[in-house]
Motif scaffolding. Structure first.
Motif, PDB file in Angstrom:
ATOM      1  N   GLY A  59     -21.899   8.104  -7.884  1.00  0.00           N
ATOM      2  CA  GLY A  59     -22.089   9.303  -7.073  1.00  0.00           C
ATOM      3  C   GLY A  59     -21.203   9.371  -5.839  1.00  0.00           C
ATOM      4  N   THR A  60     -20.366   8.357  -5.627  1.00  0.00           N
ATOM      5  CA  THR A  60     -19.517   8.352  -4.430  1.00  0.00           C
ATOM      6  C   THR A  60     -18.487   9.481  -4.525  1.00  0.00           C
ATOM      7  OG1 THR A  60     -19.663   5.959  -4.655  1.00  0.00           O
ATOM      8  CG2 THR A  60     -18.245   6.801  -2.903  1.00  0.00           C
ATOM      9  N   PRO A  61     -18.377  10.303  -3.472  1.00  0.00           N
ATOM     10  CA  PRO A  61     -17.386  11.387  -3.524  1.00  0.00           C
ATOM     11  C   PRO A  61     -15.965  10.837  -3.608  1.00  0.00           C
ATOM     12  CG  PRO A  61     -18.952  11.730  -1.719  1.00  0.00           C
ATOM     13  CD  PRO A  61     -19.188  10.341  -2.245  1.00  0.00           C
ATOM     14  N   LEU A  62     -15.140  11.515  -4.394  1.00  0.00           N
ATOM     15  CA  LEU A  62     -13.733  11.105  -4.498  1.00  0.00           C
ATOM     16  C   LEU A  62     -13.082  11.089  -3.121  1.00  0.00           C
ATOM     17  CD1 LEU A  62     -12.461  13.079  -7.643  1.00  0.00           C
ATOM     18  CD2 LEU A  62     -13.032  10.648  -7.483  1.00  0.00           C
ATOM     19  N   ALA A  63     -13.462  12.066  -2.289  1.00  0.00           N
ATOM     20  CA  ALA A  63     -12.856  12.171  -0.962  1.00  0.00           C
ATOM     21  C   ALA A  63     -13.086  10.888  -0.152  1.00  0.00           C
ATOM     22  CB  ALA A  63     -13.413  13.380  -0.229  1.00  0.00           C
ATOM     23  N   GLU A  64     -14.280  10.311  -0.303  1.00  0.00           N
ATOM     24  CA  GLU A  64     -14.595   9.077   0.438  1.00  0.00           C
ATOM     25  C   GLU A  64     -13.733   7.917  -0.072  1.00  0.00           C
ATOM     26  OE1 GLU A  64     -18.825   8.237   0.540  1.00  0.00           O
ATOM     27  OE2 GLU A  64     -18.396   6.092   0.888  1.00  0.00           O
ATOM     28  N   GLU A  66     -10.804   8.184  -1.574  1.00  0.00           N
ATOM     29  CA  GLU A  66      -9.415   8.440  -1.187  1.00  0.00           C
ATOM     30  C   GLU A  66      -9.161   8.055   0.266  1.00  0.00           C
ATOM     31  OE1 GLU A  66      -9.263  12.484  -2.441  1.00  0.00           O
ATOM     32  OE2 GLU A  66      -8.539  11.964  -4.451  1.00  0.00           O
ATOM     33  N   ALA A  67     -10.142   8.346   1.123  1.00  0.00           N
ATOM     34  CA  ALA A  67      -9.978   8.024   2.542  1.00  0.00           C
ATOM     35  C   ALA A  67      -9.935   6.516   2.752  1.00  0.00           C
ATOM     36  CB  ALA A  67     -11.115   8.654   3.351  1.00  0.00           C
ATOM     37  N   ALA A  68     -10.821   5.792   2.056  1.00  0.00           N
ATOM     38  CA  ALA A  68     -10.856   4.330   2.207  1.00  0.00           C
ATOM     39  C   ALA A  68      -9.548   3.713   1.710  1.00  0.00           C
ATOM     40  CB  ALA A  68     -12.040   3.759   1.440  1.00  0.00           C
ATOM     41  N   LEU A  69      -9.018   4.265   0.636  1.00  0.00           N
ATOM     42  CA  LEU A  69      -7.766   3.741   0.079  1.00  0.00           C
ATOM     43  C   LEU A  69      -6.595   4.038   1.012  1.00  0.00           C
ATOM     44  CD1 LEU A  69      -8.333   4.787  -3.641  1.00  0.00           C
ATOM     45  CD2 LEU A  69      -8.077   2.440  -2.819  1.00  0.00           C
ATOM     46  N   ALA A  70      -6.556   5.265   1.527  1.00  0.00           N
ATOM     47  CA  ALA A  70      -5.433   5.677   2.375  1.00  0.00           C
ATOM     48  C   ALA A  70      -5.318   4.785   3.608  1.00  0.00           C
ATOM     49  CB  ALA A  70      -5.584   7.140   2.780  1.00  0.00           C
ATOM     50  N   GLU A  71      -6.459   4.329   4.104  1.00  0.00           N
ATOM     51  CA  GLU A  71      -6.446   3.421   5.266  1.00  0.00           C
ATOM     52  C   GLU A  71      -5.637   2.161   4.995  1.00  0.00           C
ATOM     53  OE1 GLU A  71     -10.202   2.093   6.926  1.00  0.00           O
ATOM     54  OE2 GLU A  71     -10.806   4.204   7.044  1.00  0.00           O
ATOM     55  N   ARG A  72      -5.591   1.754   3.719  1.00  0.00           N
ATOM     56  CA  ARG A  72      -4.860   0.549   3.356  1.00  0.00           C
ATOM     57  C   ARG A  72      -3.577   0.870   2.602  1.00  0.00           C
ATOM     58  NH1 ARG A  72      -8.282  -3.848   4.265  1.00  0.00           N
ATOM     59  NH2 ARG A  72      -6.304  -4.952   4.084  1.00  0.00           N
ATOM     60  N   GLY A  73      -3.108   2.110   2.712  1.00  0.00           N
ATOM     61  CA  GLY A  73      -1.830   2.484   2.100  1.00  0.00           C
ATOM     62  C   GLY A  73      -1.881   2.560   0.579  1.00  0.00           C
ATOM     63  N   GLN A  74      -3.086   2.783   0.030  1.00  0.00           N
ATOM     64  CA  GLN A  74      -3.196   2.848  -1.428  1.00  0.00           C
ATOM     65  C   GLN A  74      -3.800   4.183  -1.859  1.00  0.00           C
ATOM     66  OE1 GLN A  74      -5.307  -0.827  -2.440  1.00  0.00           O
ATOM     67  NE2 GLN A  74      -3.363  -1.936  -2.460  1.00  0.00           N
ATOM     68  N   TRP A  75      -3.764   4.443  -3.167  1.00  0.00           N
ATOM     69  CA  TRP A  75      -4.311   5.706  -3.672  1.00  0.00           C
ATOM     70  C   TRP A  75      -4.691   5.593  -5.140  1.00  0.00           C
ATOM     71  CZ3 TRP A  75      -0.844  10.086  -5.793  1.00  0.00           C
ATOM     72  CH2 TRP A  75       0.267   9.557  -6.462  1.00  0.00           C
ATOM     73  N   MET A  76      -5.387   6.631  -5.615  1.00  0.00           N
ATOM     74  CA  MET A  76      -5.698   6.741  -7.030  1.00  0.00           C
ATOM     75  C   MET A  76      -4.520   7.467  -7.657  1.00  0.00           C
ATOM     76  SD  MET A  76      -9.737   7.684  -7.189  1.00  0.00           S
ATOM     77  CE  MET A  76     -10.060   8.505  -5.659  1.00  0.00           C
ATOM     78  N   ALA A  77      -3.609   6.712  -8.257  1.00  0.00           N
ATOM     79  CA  ALA A  77      -2.363   7.310  -8.745  1.00  0.00           C
ATOM     80  C   ALA A  77      -2.610   8.277  -9.896  1.00  0.00           C
ATOM     81  CB  ALA A  77      -1.395   6.208  -9.174  1.00  0.00           C
ATOM     82  N   PHE A  78      -3.804   8.233 -10.495  1.00  0.00           N
ATOM     83  CA  PHE A  78      -4.102   9.162 -11.597  1.00  0.00           C
ATOM     84  C   PHE A  78      -4.527  10.528 -11.072  1.00  0.00           C
ATOM     85  CE2 PHE A  78      -8.662   8.165 -11.124  1.00  0.00           C
ATOM     86  CZ  PHE A  78      -8.600   6.889 -10.596  1.00  0.00           C
TER      87      PHE A  78
END
Lengths: 348, 500
Positions: A59-64, A66-78
């Motif tokens: 149930g975790t929002p994608l936005a949450e 994405e934000a956690a990943l962006a903090e560490r310079g990463q992303w969901m490349a798909f």
């Protein structure tokens, strides 16, 4: 909501309509059954940037995420589409939809590493894991991608994440559909850092991403007009989220998935093309049989993606032996027909 | 709907199979030279690349086309005879070890490349086509098939599909699963299934991930469409020495954390480097406790930029020596040692046993320390090569099967490594498959309910349970027995097996 509560609802053996953020209610067959909200089952369970793996509740929002990943310079490349703010991880996996980078980095299912599900008997089952390479047991976690919730309640997913590319540029060319399809395929056969392509209204747009030097040299090699950064970002987001003008209005939206080398399809209306030619969108009141026949002749399939008459089935029917396997798999994971009946295929 | 009964409880018994009747049918389907029943001629098929497990099949069938495959499956189905598929026999988990009452289905005669489309970047190949043959056929177009398992000269695409094979470049380019678009396969009932397509997806469930890596338990693959990848313009590899294996492990994590996805990221410990150096003369630093090979590929500018960033990270992580390949010959020489690790182990020891666990990279140091302790505990040497970038470990336990007790100690050593892999949050097999070899370790990784689900999935494709039985998924009875086995460590596993 707790696992015990999910189990209780499942064991009641009445049809359930599984729902995360509700952003893709429009997608697939009609919604049937009592609503089971998964959106409250939230939280990032684990994230190790150096392992390139994130694990989160469905149930975790994608936005949450994405934000956690962006903090560490990463992303969901798909690049899973959110179609509004409420989309969840579970919904993204259940719908199996991938964004503009599909041809270069792979599909959502390629990034799934493991999943915990609850089956139709209320059992918690874990498949796959948190590592990149894992061939122990059948890969049931990736099977979940695109099942539209018909095989089980997705509880938790581990997925691969990637570093955000250092360099990025988008180029634009004025070209006919024929010429654009030809170029997209030829570029894809060269070692160029092309990560996304689109064509609409005589405009071919190409996204380059990777090492800064590689992006710069590809810009020189390909030519075209370089888009300002903000305009480029808006263009790709518009395709991913279907906020692009092409997707506006109420006319039925068809998605045709065909081999990239298929020429312009013999259907009235000008398509919007993505994925190097492999994904083509059309708007209008087409006869489903006609669209499907054209897609099939080109070597692919067609989906009534949004709008139109969903009751007749939005996905293409399956050949007999394959349909039989589907029914048996459904019986394995959902023997009492609880999960999202008819959402993927009428008979499931 | 009701499922046909399919027992996950016990290993199946095929002693009542109608073998004689089947043999008459097979003679009608196959030419005489494509059906082997003579005991001496069956010998070459008694094992795959894991020679510790051997059995003779009832017969070997070598079909020449898909119609023969269908006919064989229909006949075996009718007779209730199990089938074990086999490609080149290079597998490392006894996945194609024959069943004594079964037909070994060798698919090497279906080895043609049917179509190669350089514009669409796909190749349609028969199941027995060799992995490397695909890349060779694609080379004139500047394309190749990316997964490169170390057996790629010999291994077949059908075998790669069965095992979801990887290679040294899969961190960046993916495993078989990410490089296959379509699989055509025959079910035990003789039905033909087309999974995936030349488009990027297909309607219904995405069954490709289920079938890729299914070790021949779900159907017999006859044809595969693979995706071809543009060959990078160039590649360069950095060879970095470390005076401590933990530092090397931390360097691996640091490279990834810096936002770099190397084309290859491999690690060898001192024992492995010492084993290969005399044979390949790669110029490895024999003083180093660990060596990392870190590769970048792409355009010349891209590689220069990335190698610069990699160098920085590796130096910062405490590398004691750094060498960047100056040309293609040197790059290949740096890699030659890593690729020759398995055969080199075979030259310094009468036998070796290769493990295949995968762990989160942060557990690398703990695993290596534990393996060192196990060397003392079991009185056996172990040299280590890793696909470090994705945490896939290949410890090579050196033993001599002619010394009584060594094989059993080796198996116990291996099982303990796998137990630790699971405990560290990893898996018992990253790319070699479970096969027959690791079937007991499956009981450590999965619960009873999960194992039952696997059996049920198999039942959905193969209701009578005839395809590669007693492989990949243990019966619950087997797992229960294994619990007892922990108590009696010295006992021989699988007493029914012939030992050579």
């Amino acid at each position: 909501m707790s696992l015990a509560a999910f189990r209780e609802r499942i064991l009641a053996r009445r049809p359930l309509c599984l729902r995360g953020g509700g952003s893709k209610d429009f997608y697939g067959g009609p919604l049937v059954g009592e609503r089971l909200d998964v959106g409250g089952y939230q939280g990032i369970v684990g994230y190790e940037p150096s392992e390139l793996v994130m694990t989160a509740r469905a149930g975790t929002p994608l936005a949450e995420l994405e934000a956690a990943l962006a903090e560490r310079g990463q992303w969901m490349a798909f690049e899973p589409p959110a179609f509004g703010g409420a989309a969840t991880l579970g919904g993204a996996v259940a719908s199996g939809l991938s964004g503009p980078g599909r041809t270069s980095c792979g599909a959502l299912r390629d990034f799934v590493l493991g999943a915990k599900i609850m089956d139709g008997e209320g059992r918690e089952l874990t498949f796959g894991g948190q590592v990149m390479k894992n061939v122990a047991g059948f890969d049931v976690s990736r099977l979940m991608a695109g099942t539209l919730g018909t095989l089980g309640l997705i509880l938790e997913v581990s997925f691969k994440v990637l570093p955000i590319p250092v360099g990025q540029a988008s180029l634009r060319f004025q070209l006919s559909q024929d010429k654009a399809l030809d170029l997209m395929n030829r570029w894809a056969g060269k070692p160029l850092p092309v990560t996304a392509t689109s064509w609409e209204e005589q405009l071919l747009t190409v996204r380059l991403a990777g090492a800064e030097a590689a992006v710069q040299s590809a810009c020189g090699a390909l030519g075209g007009q370089r888009l300002p950064e903000a305009e480029a970002a808006a263009h790709w987001a518009g395709l991913k989220e279907q906020s692009h003008a092409f997707f506006a209005g109420e006319a039925p939206l068809w998605r045709l998935s065909v081999p990239s080398i298929a020429g312009p399809l013999p259907l009235a209306g000008i398509p919007l093309i993505e994925w190097g030619g492999a994904q083509r969108w059309l708007r209008g009141d087409y006869a489903p049989a006609q669209v499907r026949a054209v897609a099939q002749k080109a070597g692919g399939h067609a989906t009534l993606f949004r709008g139109g008459d969903r009751a007749a089935g939005v996905f293409m029917p399956l050949p007999g032996p394959l349909a039989a396997i589907h029914q048996r798999l459904k019986a394995v994971f959902d023997p009492h027909g609880v999960f999202n009946p008819g959402r993927l295929l009428l008979e499931l | 709907m009701n499922l046909p009964p399919h027992s996950a409880e016990r290993d199946p018994d095929f002693s009542g199979a109608a073998s004689a009747a089947l043999l008459r049918e097979l003679r009608d389907i196959l030419t005489p030279e494509s059906l082997i029943t003579d005991r001496e001629l069956l010998r070459p098929y008694e094992c795959d690349g894991l020679s510790a497990y051997r059995r003779l099949p009832f017969a070997v069938a070598l079909p020449e086309d898909e119609a023969q495959v269908v006919a064989i499956l229909v006949a075996c189905h009718r007779a209730g005879v199990p089938i074990v598929p086999r490609g080149a026999g290079t597998g490392l988990s006894a996945g194609s070890m024959p069943h004594p009452q079964g037909v070994l289905l060798s698919l090497t005669k279906l080895n043609r490349i049917l179509k190669l489309d350089p514009v669409a970047r796909v190749a349609v190949v028969q199941t027995g086509a060799r992995n490397l043959a695909i890349s060779e056929a694609a080379a004139p177009h500047g394309l190749y098939y990316a997964p490169d398992p170390s057996s790629q000269i010999a291994c077949t695409i059908g075998g790669n599909v069965a095992e979801n094979s990887g290679g040294v470049h899969c961190l960046k380019y993916g495993l078989t699963m990410q490089n296959v678009l379509r699989v055509r396969m025959v079910t035990i009932e003789g039905e033909i299934l087309e999974l995936g397509s030349h488009a990027l997806d297909a309607p219904g469930y995405d069954l490709l991930p289920l079938v890729i890596g299914s070790e021949g338990l779900l159907g017999i693959v006859t044809e595969v469409t693979v995706r071809l990848t543009p060959k990078p313009q160039m590649a360069q590899v950095i060879m970095a020495s470390f005076d401590d294996v933990r530092k090397a492990g931390e360097a691996v994590a640091a490279v990834i954390a810096a936002g770099i996805i190397p084309a290859g990221l491999e690690m060898m410990d001192q024992g492995a480097a010492a084993a290969v150096e005399p044979f390949v003369k790669a110029g490895y630093d024999l003083e180093a406790k660990a060596i990392l090979l870190c590769e970048s590929d792409g355009t010349a500018e891209e590689v220069a930029e990335e190698v610069g960033r990699m160098r920085g990270v590796l130096e910062h992580s405490g590398a004691t020596d750094l060498r960047v390949s100056r040309n293609e010959a040197e790059r290949l020489r740096f890699w030659a040692g890593r690729k020759a690790a398995f055969p080199s182990a075979g030259r310094i020891s009468p036998d070796y046993y290769c493990m295949d666990g995968t762990i989160p990279k942060k557990g690398l140091g703990e695993m290596l320390t534990a393996i060192a302790a196990m060397e003392t505990k079991y009185g056996l040497r172990c040299i280590n090569v890793f696909h470090a970038g994705d945490g896939n470990l290949h410890p090579l336990i050196l033993y001599d099967a002619n010394i009584p007790g060594q094989l059993e100690r080796t198996e116990a050593f291996g099982a303990e490594i796998l137990r630790l892999s699971v405990a560290l949050g990893g898996t018992i097999t990253g790319e070699h498959g479970v096969g027959f070899e690791k079937i007991h370790s499956m009981c450590e990784q999965f619960s009873t309910d999960e194992l039952k689900a696997f059996h049920a999935v198999k039942g959905a494709f193969d209701p009578p349970g005839l395809l590669n039985p007693v492989k990949a998924i243990p019966s619950l009875h087997r797992c229960a027995e294994m619990g007892r086995m922990h108590v009696h460590h010295g006992e021989l596993k699988f007493p029914e097996l012939e030992r050579l």
